[in-house]
Design a protein around this motif. Structure first.
Motif, PDB file in Angstrom:
ATOM      1  N   ASP A 489       1.026  -2.001  -2.806  1.00  0.00           N
ATOM      2  CA  ASP A 489       1.084  -2.109  -1.346  1.00  0.00           C
ATOM      3  C   ASP A 489       2.517  -2.093  -0.862  1.00  0.00           C
ATOM      4  N   CYS A 490       3.415  -2.672  -1.653  1.00  0.00           N
ATOM      5  CA  CYS A 490       4.831  -2.721  -1.284  1.00  0.00           C
ATOM      6  C   CYS A 490       5.412  -1.314  -1.190  1.00  0.00           C
ATOM      7  N   ARG A 493       3.870   0.675   1.744  1.00  0.00           N
ATOM      8  CA  ARG A 493       4.351   0.241   3.058  1.00  0.00           C
ATOM      9  C   ARG A 493       5.745   0.807   3.334  1.00  0.00           C
ATOM     10  N   ASP A 496       5.438   4.692   3.794  1.00  0.00           N
ATOM     11  CA  ASP A 496       4.755   5.017   5.048  1.00  0.00           C
ATOM     12  C   ASP A 496       5.651   4.737   6.254  1.00  0.00           C
ATOM     13  N   ASP A 497       6.311   3.585   6.251  1.00  0.00           N
ATOM     14  CA  ASP A 497       7.192   3.239   7.377  1.00  0.00           C
ATOM     15  C   ASP A 497       8.332   4.239   7.505  1.00  0.00           C
TER      16      ASP A 497
END
Length: 511
Positions: A489-490, A493, A496-497
């Motif tokens: 997830d890290c 994220r 994606d950001d």
């Protein structure tokens, strides 16, 4: 009979990215998706203007995708000398918040970006990216549905990839056999491919990227590249720093490394990954090994040495030698989730059942059960690598390098050496100069590295992020090749950001 030791210079992404995948994506195309592109209309050299100004015609294709074909110059130094096709597929954004196009390359060289987007979109991109971008897959020049490298018929490819030498490994006679096999392969590629074979280098492919960007209507390139795709993206940034939008490079190559340095580090990487697998295997269930990790590593070494001298015959008559067994070993090491396949394979080989071993080697090489080949990835892999690196055909030098590789990786290094033979007498030579890529003036570029990545060692991500004037490193502490959309997830994220919002982490998040 001869056997060509498959070059492990860079990742065969077609296998890695399809390993363990099944089914197709569930995609949808908004009714409003335009059926033609609107090129940027930017000023370019008059000889390139017809290419940069072309309008793509999108048509519906399988999996609710849209497909199109772009035309590119065969030779950018002489745009009037001929044209090639570049095959494209896209999944239009699933929302009204469109950022632009996101071009995706899965690696190789030789892997199909068209197929990975069309058939396994959810593996290379997540919902966040799909809702923000038109996800565009493409086959680089020389690959797949684009104007492609063509060399051998399936039976000839079988002999080239799986055939065995009559001489002992490392001897003059063994080298001569491999040189003859490689020369025959290169000659067939030249005859059956034609002028394209001289123009499948990465710089030409990077110029195609800029052309595609403009034809798609994007002022800047947004790009997600895996493995070899990181070198393609970095090369684009060096050539067109003012056209860099958001580039995420996952599983990075160090562009300044030589072919020998690539092989040596990958040998160490795969040996490290093999040790990690064995550590997990020995404390788990259904492990075919016993004793310590060192004991198990020595057992693997003994298996390789045994089939190198006495190959095991498969049910279809093929013989499993050390090169095919090595391919079967490294294929599951690309992803930790595939390690159980490695246990199954080793258990079989220990009882002279090589069904699983050939299954993994065939998956790596794109060979199907009926003996046909899924695509031209093996041929394109060789053709692109042979014009992207410098090689030497001096036996003394190759033997010295082989000794270094075996020292670096005592169990498998012996079977990854002498890789120069495959390209030393290729019909077209490397004409550039390998060196660092700085991309001076480019917008921030994200470089993602996995700490125990066997195919693109973490040190390469560190190196590329330092070379790039605007490089930012994202570290994933884990196993396997590439990190984005693989369960962290890290990492997801951060990537994606960056791609959606342009947010660059202030420091390495150490995911």
């Amino acid at each position: 009979m001869t056997h060509h030791p498959r070059l492990i210079a860079v990742l065969a992404g077609a296998v890695v990215l399809t390993l363990g995948l099944s089914g197709c994506v569930s995609a949808f195309i908004p009714k409003a998706a335009p059926t033609t592109s609107t090129p940027t209309g930017e000023a370019v050299d008059s000889a390139l203007a017809p290419f940069y100004g072309q309008v793509l015609q999108w048509s519906d294709c399988d999996n609710e995708m849209q497909c199109a074909t772009a035309i590119a110059p065969l030779d950018y130094s002489d745009p009037g000398a001929g044209e090639i096709d570049i095959a494209l597929v896209r999944h239009p954004t699933t929302s009204g918040d469109r950022v632009g196009s996101l071009l995706v390359n899965p690696g190789g060289p030789g892997a199909s970006g068209y197929d990975i987007v069309k058939n396994s979109l959810d593996f290379v991109t997540d919902d966040v990216l799909q809702s923000s971008f038109d996800i565009v897959g493409f086959d680089p020049r020389g690959v797949g549905r684009s104007s492609a490298v063509t060399c051998y018929q399936p039976e000839q490819m079988d002999e080239y990839l799986y055939g065995l030498t009559t001489a002992a490994r490392g001897t003059d006679a063994w080298i001569a056999e491999l040189e003859a096999s490689s020369a025959d392969f290169g000659a067939a590629c030249a005859e059956n491919t034609g002028p394209l074979l001289a123009h499948v280098d990465t710089e030409s492919a990077a110029r195609d990227l800029d052309l595609l960007r403009a034809v798609l209507g994007d002022e800047k390139l947004n790009y997600l590249g895996y493995s070899y795709g990181t070198y393609l993206g970095a090369t684009f940034a060096e050539l067109f720093p003012d056209k860099v939008g958001r580039l995420a490079l996952d599983g990075a190559l160090d562009p300044s490394t030589t072919n020998f340095q690539v092989t040596e580090l990958q040998a160490k990487g795969f040996e490290s990954a093999l040790r990690a697998y064995l550590e997990a295997c020995l404390v788990g269930e259904d492990c075919p090994f016993s004793g310590t990790v060192d004991d198990a590593m020595n057992t693997v070494g003994a298996l390789l040495a045994s089939v190198d001298v006495s190959p095991i015959i498969a049910g279809d008559g093929r013989q499993l030698g050390s090169n095919a067994l090595l391919t079967a070993i490294i294929t599951p090491l690309y992803q930790q989730a595939a390690w159980p396949m490695l246990s199954q394979m080793f258990a079989g080989v220990m009882t002279n059942d090589v069904t699983a071993a050939f299954g993994l080697a065939d998956q790596y090489n794109g060979r199907q059960a009926d003996g046909s080949y899924l695509d031209n990835s093996s041929e394109a892999f060789s053709a692109i690598n042979c014009v992207d690196y410098a090689y030497n055909d001096d036996p003394a030098s190759m033997r010295a390098q082989a000794a270094e590789i075996e020292t670096a990786a005592p169990i498998i290094g012996k079977y990854m050496s002498f890789g120069d033979i495959g390209c030393a007498n290729w019909p077209y030579k490397f004409s550039g100069e390998r060196g660092e890529i700085h991309a001076t003036g480019a917008a921030p570029i994200l470089v993602i590295g996995t700490t125990n990545d066997p195919a693109t060692p973490y040190a390469w991500a560190q190196s590329l992020s330092e070379q790039l004037d605007s490089g930012t490193l994202v570290t994933y502490e884990g196993e396997g090749h590439t990190a984005y959309n693989k369960g962290s997830d890290c990492v997801n994220r951060v990537v994606d950001d960056y791609l959606v919002k342009g947010t660059v982490p202030s420091e390495d998040p150490m995911c």
